[in-house]
Design an enzyme around this catalytic site. Structure first.
Site, PDB file in Angstrom:
ATOM      1  N   HIS A  42       0.819  -1.222   0.000  1.00  0.00           N
ATOM      2  CA  HIS A  42       0.000   0.000   0.000  1.00  0.00           C
ATOM      3  C   HIS A  42       0.849   1.266   0.000  1.00  0.00           C
ATOM      4  O   HIS A  42       0.365   2.337  -0.385  1.00  0.00           O
ATOM      5  CB  HIS A  42      -1.007  -0.006   1.167  1.00  0.00           C
ATOM      6  N   ASP A  72       0.000  -7.504   1.294  1.00  0.00           N
ATOM      7  CA  ASP A  72       0.406  -6.106   1.501  1.00  0.00           C
ATOM      8  C   ASP A  72       1.914  -5.995   1.652  1.00  0.00           C
ATOM      9  O   ASP A  72       2.416  -5.280   2.519  1.00  0.00           O
ATOM     10  CB  ASP A  72      -0.313  -5.468   2.701  1.00  0.00           C
ATOM     11  N   SER A 148       4.483   2.516   8.076  1.00  0.00           N
ATOM     12  CA  SER A 148       4.157   1.315   7.305  1.00  0.00           C
ATOM     13  C   SER A 148       5.367   0.822   6.507  1.00  0.00           C
ATOM     14  O   SER A 148       6.037   1.599   5.831  1.00  0.00           O
ATOM     15  CB  SER A 148       3.018   1.605   6.331  1.00  0.00           C
TER      16      SER A 148
END
Length: 200
Positions: A42, A72, A148
């Site tokens: 992402h 992901d 992230s």
């Protein structure tokens, strides 16, 4: 986790940025093999180009060579990066360590975490199109946008998880992808650039 271990991990933790759909994507990642960086899918969804910054200010161009919207995870090849790969390990409930990331696309920060659960979570891919199974850790940690893709490391400096999400309904609870998923994706890295899908 000692300062010596943290500094060793810092050297191999990077910030990734890239333009996508009239905005700038930003996230974290770490070196997992020679000139190979792992991050979240992402972080790179729809990216037209990728730049990789090290903690000491070096910037290089990257090429996405694996992109998996179900787990992901993504891999970026960065020629000449010359940073040591961080070893991968596993974590059990109760284990503690630190996570590293570039919150808000700013400076590198280090935060503590503790593992609460190991879960095989069924959900949706990053585009909410298909079912996805993710092998994850549920952790107590303060995670912010930009963290992230960063590493969660134990006292030995081994990566035990890849930061990827926060709990929407529980304060200071976050999720990390277990390293077995990284090992699987690393073995599937392409020699050529791959598509990063549409923007999210």
């Amino acid at each position: 986790v000692t300062d010596e271990v943290v500094q060793r991990v810092v050297r191999s933790t990077v910030r990734l940025q890239g333009p996508a759909c009239d905005r700038l994507l930003s996230g974290s990642g770490f070196v997992v093999d020679d000139d190979l960086v792992v991050t979240n899918a992402h972080v790179l969804a729809g990216a037209e180009a990728v730049s990789v910054d090290t903690s000491d200010g070096e910037r290089r161009a990257g090429i996405v060579v694996a992109f998996d919207p179900r787990t992901d995870l993504a891999l970026v090849r960065v020629r000449g990066l010359d940073r040591p790969a961080l070893p991968l390990s596993d974590a059990a409930e109760g284990d503690q360590g630190v996570l590293l990331g570039y919150p808000g696309g700013g400076d590198l920060e280090v935060q503590p975490f503790a593992v609460a659960e190991r879960v095989d979570a069924r959900g949706r891919d990053i585009y909410d199109r298909t079912e996805a199974l993710r092998r994850i850790l549920v952790v107590g940690a303060e995670v912010r946008p930009g963290d992230s893709g960063g590493p969660m490391v134990n006292a030995a400096g081994e990566v035990v998880g890849v930061t990827f999400a926060v709990a929407p309904d529980r304060e200071d609870v976050a999720y990390a992808i277990r390293t077995e998923e990284v090992v699987r994706l690393r073995s599937a890295a392409s020699a050529e650039p791959v598509a990063t899908g549409p923007c999210r």
